[in-house]
Design an enzyme around this catalytic site. Structure first.
Site, PDB file in Angstrom:
ATOM      1  NE  ARG A   1      32.837  45.749  56.764  1.00 42.74           N
ATOM      2  CZ  ARG A   1      32.792  44.591  56.169  1.00 42.74           C
ATOM      3  NH1 ARG A   1      32.586  43.453  56.598  1.00 42.74           N
ATOM      4  NH2 ARG A   1      32.655  44.796  54.649  1.00 42.74           N
TER       5      ARG A   1
ATOM      6  CG  ASP B   1      29.636  45.690  82.100  1.00 37.57           C
ATOM      7  OD1 ASP B   1      31.022  45.703  82.518  1.00 37.57           O
ATOM      8  OD2 ASP B   1      29.113  46.380  81.791  1.00 37.57           O
TER       9      ASP B   1
ATOM     10  CE  LYS C   1      33.515  53.493  81.778  1.00 38.68           C
ATOM     11  NZ  LYS C   1      33.412  53.906  80.791  1.00 38.68           N
TER      12      LYS C   1
END
Ligand code: PLP
Length: 394
Positions: free
Chosen positions: A55, A181, A206
């Site tokens: 983590r 973004d 993407k």
């Protein structure tokens, strides 16, 4: 399209995509191994190794982060479970009640996340059309904590002047963190950190990965302070990308240059073709004389591979989408295969209809993400779908 970048490397970006330098494997493996381990043993009670718990850190993830930091021209990069968790980790750096200025044509999931923060943490969000610099300036306050921009926007492909946004923000909201973004363009085409943005994030689902086989997110910054805060959030809630996904993303990035280049070339041809069929096409640079083309060229090295079209009739659009054979009906973009969707019914359905109407998102809008297939096949597939729609609507 030649990809060359002016960063501290003697190599071009195409070459840098393949030069993975953060590999710490003891056997010098050519491909970064998948360290599929939740924990790492300590040498002794008081002697820790480089990693202790996945983590917090994992060698496969670290290699990817070092690689992406270079490609995104950042000092620090973090990879997360998906693009939305990347945005969440960034928003979590803001205090309760923060004022945020955001675009009005954001990805539907980003809009939903902002609304959640309004409801749960009292965020005040001003949505503006970021092409309108007067409206943008009016929305800023001296205490604005964060500015969130997409350019081009998804799905209307609105182009805002990313340089002016930085200038105005620095004047009017000195402490605001400027966030971009960059999912629609990817580091192949655009590096917003170079223009003064504080944080750039992308959905790695993407173009970065390119094959729609993983979800991922990437956050890049040059600020030590912001990096510390983002890492704290990632570690606190465990949003870091898993080792196997990190491996797949490292692999996908190697071919990003040729993928984006080919998809973009196909997109340029398809956009012209669709325009010649009398459709209204949103695609950067399609009209060379348009003012927005000059603005776009000032921050991007190419138009990318995503466009949207307006047909003027919802049923007509639906028939086109459902009649194509090569374009998968899918909510996403940036994949090697061509994709087609109707945002109002799919990716942006989480935005209420009255808000969509108010923001000018047409119900008949079709979004196309162009892949790397043969462009003549793509053209004839779309032509066939348009002809079917014409016949059925007669
Ligand atoms: N940003 C943009 C522009 C997007 O289109 C998307 C998803 O479609 C996201 C962020 C969210 O990314 P993810 O689906 O990986 O969470």
């Amino acid at each position: 399209m030649t990809i060359s970048m002016d960063f501290n490397s003697k190599y071009s970006l195409e070459t840098e995509l393949l030069r993975v330098e953060g590999n710490q494997d003891q056997f010098n493996a050519s491909s970064v191994p998948i360290y599929q381990s939740a924990t790492f043993k300590q040498h002794s009670l008081d002697e820790m190794g480089k990693f202790d718990y996945t983590r917090s850190g994992n060698p496969t993830r670290t290699a990817l982060q070092v690689h992406l930091a270079k490609l995104m021209k950042a000092k620090h990069c973090f990879v997360t479970s998906n693009g939305m968790s990347a945005l969440d980790m960034i928003l979590k750096t803001c205090k309760t009640g923060s004022h945020i200025v955001a675009g009005d044509d954001l990805y539907g999931g980003s809009d939903r996340l902002l609304n959640l923060n309004i409801a749960n943490y009292g965020f005040q969000v001003s949505n503006v059309d970021t092409r309108d610099l007067t409206a943008f300036e009016a929305a800023l306050r001296p205490d604005t904590a964060l500015v969130l921009v997409e350019s081009p926007t998804n799905p209307l492909i609105k182009i805002c002047d990313v340089h002016a946004i930085v200038r105005i923000t620095r004047e009017k909201a000195k402490n605001a963190v400027l966030v971009m973004d960059n999912t629609m363009l990817s580091p192949i085409l655009c590096n917003p950190l170079d223009f003064g943005y504080d944080i750039v994030y992308e959905s790695a689902t993407k173009f970065l990965s390119g094959h729609h086989d993983i979800m991922g997110g990437a956050i890049a910054t040059r600020s030590d302070e912001l990096a510390k805060s983002v890492f704290f959030n990632i570690n606190a809630c465990g949003a870091g990308l898993a080792p196997f996904e990190s491996f797949l993303l490292l692999r996908g990035i190697k071919t990003m240059g040729i993928r984006v280049e080919r998809a973009q070339q196909n997109a340029i041809e398809l956009a012209k073709f669709l325009k010649s069929k009398g459709l209204f096409v949103n695609f950067p640079g399609l009209d060379p004389d348009c003012k927005s083309t000059a603005v776009f060229n000032s921050f991007s090295r190419g138009p990318g591979a995503v466009m949207s079209i307006v047909t003027g009739n919802v049923e007509f659009s639906k028939i086109i989408v459902e009649s194509t054979k090569l374009f998968h009906i899918s909510v996403s973009f940036g994949c090697v295969e061509s994709l087609i969707s109707m945002p109002a019914y799919m990716s942006h359905a989480s935005i209420k209809k009255d808000v969509r109407d108010q923001r000018g998102l047409p119900e008949d809008l079709i979004r196309i993400s162009v892949g790397i297939e043969n462009v003549e096949d793509l053209k004839s597939d779309l032509e066939n779908a348009i002809n079917i729609a014409k016949l059925q609507k007669l």
